[in-house]
Scaffold this motif. Structure first.
Motif, PDB file in Angstrom:
ATOM      1  N   LEU A   1       0.743  -1.333   0.061  1.00 21.04           N
ATOM      2  CA  LEU A   1       0.008   0.115  -0.004  1.00 21.04           C
ATOM      3  C   LEU A   1       0.959   1.146  -0.015  1.00 21.04           C
ATOM      4  O   LEU A   1       1.512   1.617   0.979  1.00 21.04           O
ATOM      5  CB  LEU A   1      -0.865  -0.101   1.050  1.00 21.04           C
TER       6      LEU A   1
ATOM      7  N   VAL B   1       1.707  -4.612   3.358  1.00 20.13           N
ATOM      8  CA  VAL B   1       2.877  -3.641   3.742  1.00 20.13           C
ATOM      9  C   VAL B   1       2.253  -2.338   3.545  1.00 20.13           C
ATOM     10  O   VAL B   1       1.995  -1.854   2.246  1.00 20.13           O
ATOM     11  CB  VAL B   1       4.004  -4.164   2.995  1.00 20.13           C
ATOM     12  N   ILE B   2       2.492  -1.416   4.524  1.00 21.65           N
ATOM     13  CA  ILE B   2       2.296   0.029   4.189  1.00 21.65           C
ATOM     14  C   ILE B   2       3.679   0.768   4.033  1.00 21.65           C
ATOM     15  O   ILE B   2       4.223   0.509   4.937  1.00 21.65           O
ATOM     16  CB  ILE B   2       1.354   0.667   5.423  1.00 21.65           C
ATOM     17  N   TYR B   3       3.916   1.207   2.800  1.00 20.03           N
ATOM     18  CA  TYR B   3       5.058   1.831   2.740  1.00 20.03           C
ATOM     19  C   TYR B   3       5.116   3.372   2.644  1.00 20.03           C
ATOM     20  O   TYR B   3       4.155   3.942   2.200  1.00 20.03           O
ATOM     21  CB  TYR B   3       5.656   1.367   1.435  1.00 20.03           C
ATOM     22  N   THR B   4       5.973   3.837   3.351  1.00 22.83           N
ATOM     23  CA  THR B   4       5.879   5.415   3.795  1.00 22.83           C
ATOM     24  C   THR B   4       6.976   6.072   3.151  1.00 22.83           C
ATOM     25  O   THR B   4       6.675   7.278   2.982  1.00 22.83           O
ATOM     26  CB  THR B   4       5.945   5.545   5.213  1.00 22.83           C
ATOM     27  N   GLY B   5       7.558   5.528   2.342  1.00 26.09           N
ATOM     28  CA  GLY B   5       8.932   6.138   1.608  1.00 26.09           C
ATOM     29  C   GLY B   5       9.896   6.614   2.388  1.00 26.09           C
ATOM     30  O   GLY B   5      10.219   6.338   3.532  1.00 26.09           O
TER      31      GLY B   5
ATOM     32  N   ASN C   1       3.106   8.033  14.022  1.00 28.34           N
ATOM     33  CA  ASN C   1       1.720   8.487  13.774  1.00 28.34           C
ATOM     34  C   ASN C   1       1.055   7.674  12.587  1.00 28.34           C
ATOM     35  O   ASN C   1       0.056   7.435  12.443  1.00 28.34           O
ATOM     36  CB  ASN C   1       1.800   9.895  13.259  1.00 28.34           C
TER      37      ASN C   1
ATOM     38  N   ARG D   1      -0.437  -6.720   9.234  1.00 31.32           N
ATOM     39  CA  ARG D   1      -0.128  -5.354   8.696  1.00 31.32           C
ATOM     40  C   ARG D   1       1.366  -4.838   9.018  1.00 31.32           C
ATOM     41  O   ARG D   1       1.358  -4.880  10.171  1.00 31.32           O
ATOM     42  CB  ARG D   1      -1.270  -4.277   8.938  1.00 31.32           C
TER      43      ARG D   1
ATOM     44  N   GLN E   1       2.579  11.704   3.406  1.00 30.21           N
ATOM     45  CA  GLN E   1       3.553  11.595   4.577  1.00 30.21           C
ATOM     46  C   GLN E   1       3.804  12.975   5.325  1.00 30.21           C
ATOM     47  O   GLN E   1       3.909  12.988   6.326  1.00 30.21           O
ATOM     48  CB  GLN E   1       4.559  10.699   4.404  1.00 30.21           C
ATOM     49  N   ARG E   2       3.780  13.927   4.492  1.00 29.93           N
ATOM     50  CA  ARG E   2       3.790  15.324   5.037  1.00 29.93           C
ATOM     51  C   ARG E   2       2.770  15.869   5.911  1.00 29.93           C
ATOM     52  O   ARG E   2       3.121  16.521   6.799  1.00 29.93           O
ATOM     53  CB  ARG E   2       3.818  16.530   3.928  1.00 29.93           C
TER      54      ARG E   2
ATOM     55  N   ARG F   1       0.214   6.119   0.610  1.00 33.32           N
ATOM     56  CA  ARG F   1       0.682   7.311   1.763  1.00 33.32           C
ATOM     57  C   ARG F   1       2.032   7.910   1.473  1.00 33.32           C
ATOM     58  O   ARG F   1       2.139   9.011   2.066  1.00 33.32           O
ATOM     59  CB  ARG F   1       0.888   6.323   2.934  1.00 33.32           C
ATOM     60  N   VAL F   2       2.895   7.291   0.610  1.00 34.41           N
ATOM     61  CA  VAL F   2       4.194   7.960   0.348  1.00 34.41           C
ATOM     62  C   VAL F   2       3.932   9.250   0.065  1.00 34.41           C
ATOM     63  O   VAL F   2       4.685  10.281   0.456  1.00 34.41           O
ATOM     64  CB  VAL F   2       4.887   7.292  -0.853  1.00 34.41           C
TER      65      VAL F   2
ATOM     66  N   VAL G   1      -4.962   9.669   7.564  1.00 33.50           N
ATOM     67  CA  VAL G   1      -4.888   8.641   6.556  1.00 33.50           C
ATOM     68  C   VAL G   1      -4.867   7.172   6.675  1.00 33.50           C
ATOM     69  O   VAL G   1      -4.113   6.571   7.566  1.00 33.50           O
ATOM     70  CB  VAL G   1      -3.461   8.931   5.666  1.00 33.50           C
TER      71      VAL G   1
ATOM     72  N   ALA H   1       1.351  13.615   8.084  1.00 36.96           N
ATOM     73  CA  ALA H   1       1.589  12.420   9.362  1.00 36.96           C
ATOM     74  C   ALA H   1       1.749  13.266  10.477  1.00 36.96           C
ATOM     75  O   ALA H   1       1.182  12.562  11.614  1.00 36.96           O
ATOM     76  CB  ALA H   1       2.571  11.546   8.910  1.00 36.96           C
TER      77      ALA H   1
ATOM     78  N   GLN I   1       6.645  10.796  12.275  1.00 40.56           N
ATOM     79  CA  GLN I   1       6.019  10.662  11.101  1.00 40.56           C
ATOM     80  C   GLN I   1       5.754   8.925  10.905  1.00 40.56           C
ATOM     81  O   GLN I   1       4.751   8.517  10.858  1.00 40.56           O
ATOM     82  CB  GLN I   1       6.748  10.872   9.682  1.00 40.56           C
TER      83      GLN I   1
ATOM     84  N   SER J   1      -4.807   3.580   4.784  1.00 40.65           N
ATOM     85  CA  SER J   1      -4.659   2.675   3.589  1.00 40.65           C
ATOM     86  C   SER J   1      -5.542   1.226   3.652  1.00 40.65           C
ATOM     87  O   SER J   1      -5.313   0.738   4.601  1.00 40.65           O
ATOM     88  CB  SER J   1      -3.094   2.205   3.348  1.00 40.65           C
TER      89      SER J   1
ATOM     90  N   GLN K   1      -2.150   5.337  12.670  1.00 40.99           N
ATOM     91  CA  GLN K   1      -3.437   5.582  12.068  1.00 40.99           C
ATOM     92  C   GLN K   1      -3.720   4.370  10.896  1.00 40.99           C
ATOM     93  O   GLN K   1      -4.910   3.753  10.876  1.00 40.99           O
ATOM     94  CB  GLN K   1      -3.112   6.654  10.748  1.00 40.99           C
ATOM     95  N   GLU K   2      -2.615   3.423  10.599  1.00 41.32           N
ATOM     96  CA  GLU K   2      -2.679   2.355   9.776  1.00 41.32           C
ATOM     97  C   GLU K   2      -3.007   1.001  10.766  1.00 41.32           C
ATOM     98  O   GLU K   2      -3.170   0.020  10.169  1.00 41.32           O
ATOM     99  CB  GLU K   2      -1.363   2.003   9.187  1.00 41.32           C
TER     100      GLU K   2
END
Ligand SMILES: Nc1nc2c(ncn2[C@@H]2O[C@H](COP(=O)(O)OP(=O)(O)O)[C@@H](O)[C@H]2O)c(=O)[nH]1
Ligand SMILES: [Mg+2]
Lengths: 316, 131
Positions: free
Chosen positions: A91, B36-40, B50, B7, A98-99, A94-95, A108, A101, B47, A110, B54-55
């Motif tokens: 998922l 998988v939640i990918y946040t970058g 949080n 998750r 993320q600002r 969200r990338v 948010v 978050a 961040q 997913s 939320q996830e």
């Protein structure tokens, strides 16, 4: 933690855990949802759909910023597909968001489709209800974006935007039937690339042919954006609200909400009925014999289904 | 209908722009049935936590290359505690000097994988500690 009380106060941990219960089909989640329900119905629910890579998540990110500037709290449900092979999912929507978050006014979530068709996941509607009860003013739903079967979003959102991109002229021709029907507004994103104006023109022509000629009819606007550069976003948000105002004024919103409610009710009855019927039948010798007969093709599935229903619900 | 899925949030803090390792792990976990939640890139501990909140994730995997591990992991553990998320399993990977590992594990991090760890080992860890 009292999930219901805390969620109503806007506690994100409580809301998140509630959504998780609902996503897993936990019966306790439904009990909580019943308690939250009287506090729902206030949020403005927006849908974004369109092909993968069109820039939906990037747009959502920018729209969040614009809505926050207008002092509104924003919830997001972003849906991505599950792998049909492993059942897992990556998922990644969200990338791009993320600002936000660390902003307590943004939530948010997913979600993976988990085999559900139609561009959403089975629990998307329930997640939206939780976010609504938590007090988010606007809830944005980003669909999977396979571009074909995105009809479900229309039942869920008050206003749906279809995101297109330059160079998809032929694709628009091909998918016009479904896509034109669901869009309350059209966003041509990546307008920094050549061909944006052609797509805009094409959409306008096709919409013109479709729109009823009565004065009060909503005319879906076609807007250009460059999401990566934050261009054109306030106009998109204005268009969302213009559509809502129009729908309120004409009574279509109330109609659409009522229709959605009925649709949701019917889906729920189907789901719960199936669960009960199979639940009651499973394990009985008679049911096993029926399944055996089906496998051996000694009974046709129509007769079998009728027999099963007659047995659980009584004859017709 | 019960549909339990594990998750996992995968995050990449720090200033460097390499998330290949994080992406490889994310894909591997996906192929093994995890959501998988990918946040970058460039995620701060706040961040990361949080997003995990939320996830509603069961686990957080953090990939570090930039030498910020002695800040990132303790900070994430502290924030998780503050948010009432002690039950979330935290693991990590990347270039972490041998001598830094025991103190980090002492903060509650469940496992730290050195570069070159076979992915099967990560899977085994997940199955045993998360689900
Ligand atoms: N050139 C250009 N690229 C964009 C624009 N908006 C988004 N992108 C890029 O398009 C890619 C896909 O964006 P994403 O938001 O993930 O698309 P989604 O799959 O529809 O959610 C990313 O690399 C974005 O940076 C834009 O306006 N112009
Ligand atoms: Mg997306």
């Amino acid at each position: 933690m009292n999930y219901v009380e805390e969620a109503l106060k806007g506690n994100q941990l409580a809301g998140a855990r509630l959504i998780r219960l609902l996503e897993e089909g936990d019966p306790q989640g439904i009990e909580y949802l019943k308690a939250l329900y009287p506090h729902t119905g206030r949020a403005f629910i927006l849908g974004l759909t369109g092909p993968p890579g069109a820039g939906k998540s990037t747009l959502v990110d920018r729209i969040i910023t614009e809505l926050r500037r207008r002092d509104l709290k924003v919830g997001v449900v972003a849906v991505d597909p599950s792998s049909p092979f492993s059942g897992g999912a990556i998922l990644g929507d969200r990338v791009r968001m993320q600002r936000h978050a660390t902003d307590p006014g943004v939530f948010v979530r997913s979600m993976a489709t988990r085999g559900h068709l139609g561009g959403l996941s089975r629990a998307t509607g329930e997640a939206v209800l939780v976010l609504d009860a938590m007090g988010y003013d606007v809830i944005l739903i980003e669909t999977v974006g396979v571009g074909q079967d995105e009809v479900e979003i229309v039942d869920m959102a008050h206003t749906t935007a279809v995101v297109c991109l330059p160079g998809m002229g032929d694709d628009i021709q091909a998918m016009k039937a479904g896509i034109l029907e669901i869009g309350d507004l059209f966003i041509v994103n990546k307008a920094d690339r050549p061909g944006a104006d052609e797509v805009v023109k094409q959409l306008q022509v096709m919409l013109e042919m479709r729109t009823a000629h009565d004065e009060d009819a909503w005319r879906p606007p076609v807007l250009k954006t460059v999401a990566v550069r934050n261009e054109g976003i306030p106009d998109v948000v204005d268009a969302f609200y213009a559509h809502r105002d129009h729908q309120e004024r004409t009574g279509i919103l109330a109609e659409r909400k009522a229709k959605r409610q009925m649709h949701f009710f019917r889906e729920l009855v189907k789901e719960m009925a199936a669960e009960r019927i199979f639940g009651a039948a499973e394990g009985s010798a008679e049911y096993d014999r029926m399944l055996e007969g089906l496998r051996a093709r000694q009974i046709d599935p129509y007769t079998a289904a009728e027999t099963l229903l007659d047995q659980t619900l009584g004859g017709r | 209908m019960k549909q339990k899925k594990v998750r996992v949030l995968i995050a990449k803090p720090g200033l460097d722009g390499h998330d290949r390792g994080a992406k490889v792990v994310a894909r591997f976990l996906q192929e093994n049935g995890y959501e998988v939640i990918y946040t970058g890139l460039h995620q701060s501990p706040e961040q990361i936590v949080n997003a995990a909140l939320q996830e509603a994730v069961d686990a957080i995997g953090i990939s570090v290359l930039s030498g910020s591990h002695n800040y990132v992991f303790p900070e994430v553990m502290k924030l998780l505690k503050e948010r009432g998320m002690d039950d979330v399993v935290v693991f990590g990977g990347g270039t972490i000097p041998e001598e830094d590992i025991p103190p980090l594990l002492a903060t509650g991090v469940k496992a730290l994988f050195r570069p070159g760890t076979p992915l099967e080992e990560v899977l085994e860890f997940m199955r045993e500690n998360v689900g």
